[in-house]
Design a protein around this motif. Structure first.
Motif, PDB file in Angstrom:
ATOM      1  N   ARG A 180       0.855  -1.187   0.000  1.00 47.34           N
ATOM      2  CA  ARG A 180       0.000   0.000   0.000  1.00 47.34           C
ATOM      3  C   ARG A 180       0.888   1.234   0.000  1.00 47.34           C
ATOM      4  NH1 ARG A 180      -3.676   2.423   4.469  1.00 47.34           N
ATOM      5  NH2 ARG A 180      -4.995   3.735   3.185  1.00 47.34           N
ATOM      6  N   VAL A 181       0.683   2.075  -0.973  1.00 48.61           N
ATOM      7  CA  VAL A 181       1.490   3.282  -1.105  1.00 48.61           C
ATOM      8  C   VAL A 181       0.716   4.441  -0.490  1.00 48.61           C
ATOM      9  CG1 VAL A 181       2.612   4.856  -2.703  1.00 48.61           C
ATOM     10  CG2 VAL A 181       2.543   2.422  -3.207  1.00 48.61           C
ATOM     11  N   GLU A 182       1.289   5.004   0.543  1.00 52.84           N
ATOM     12  CA  GLU A 182       0.664   6.142   1.217  1.00 52.84           C
ATOM     13  C   GLU A 182       0.995   7.414   0.448  1.00 52.84           C
ATOM     14  OE1 GLU A 182      -1.216   6.241   4.027  1.00 52.84           O
ATOM     15  OE2 GLU A 182      -1.181   4.059   4.171  1.00 52.84           O
ATOM     16  N   PRO A 183       0.008   8.257   0.208  1.00 49.90           N
ATOM     17  CA  PRO A 183       0.311   9.513  -0.476  1.00 49.90           C
ATOM     18  C   PRO A 183       1.114  10.434   0.439  1.00 49.90           C
ATOM     19  CG  PRO A 183      -1.969   9.489   0.241  1.00 49.90           C
ATOM     20  CD  PRO A 183      -1.402   8.122   0.532  1.00 49.90           C
ATOM     21  N   TYR A 184       1.825  11.360  -0.170  1.00 49.41           N
ATOM     22  CA  TYR A 184       2.625  12.316   0.598  1.00 49.41           C
ATOM     23  C   TYR A 184       1.694  13.184   1.440  1.00 49.41           C
ATOM     24  CZ  TYR A 184       5.369  16.387   1.771  1.00 49.41           C
ATOM     25  OH  TYR A 184       5.979  17.403   2.456  1.00 49.41           O
ATOM     26  N   LYS A 185       2.057  13.348   2.700  1.00 48.13           N
ATOM     27  CA  LYS A 185       1.278  14.216   3.590  1.00 48.13           C
ATOM     28  C   LYS A 185       2.162  15.351   4.066  1.00 48.13           C
ATOM     29  CE  LYS A 185      -1.145  10.698   6.038  1.00 48.13           C
ATOM     30  NZ  LYS A 185      -1.754  10.340   7.297  1.00 48.13           N
TER      31      LYS A 185
END
Length: 113
Positions: free
Chosen positions: A76-81
């Motif tokens: 799962r690739v977390e978007p940049y926060k």
């Protein structure tokens, strides 16, 4: 040597020719790995080497496993926060208003003569 190359007739990186000069190759075995996209890769390993449970698919880069019917799930690739997004996860709007009011009060008290 006039206008020629010193290593004419060989390619860069070519090793010595013939098995006698290189020694015997270790016995190999091929292991099949499947990714979630259904790609099969078959890297070869030495017979006595321990094989890894997962292998990176050379076609799509997903993790691949040895069970064709149940390949590993794609990571799962977390978007940049941003920093602000992390702050908003920890604080409610009411908390933010209270902190802002406290900071403004401090600034106003410093400005008063």
């Amino acid at each position: 040597m006039v206008g020629g190359h010193a290593i004419r007739g060989t390619r860069i990186g070519a090793g010595p020719s013939g098995e006698a000069e290189r020694g015997e190759a270790a016995p190999r075995r091929r292991i099949s790995y499947w990714c979630a996209n259904g790609h099969e890769s078959r890297p070869s390993f030495a017979v006595d080497a321990e094989t890894p449970g997962e292998w990176e698919c050379p076609r799509c880069g997903l993790p691949a496993g040895q069970d064709e019917q149940n390949p590993p799930a794609a990571p799962r690739v977390e978007p940049y926060k941003s920093h602000l997004a992390y702050v908003r996860e920890r604080r409610s709007d009411a908390d933010g208003e209270a902190i802002l009011a406290e900071a403004l009060d401090r600034i106003r008290r410093r400005r008063e003569p």
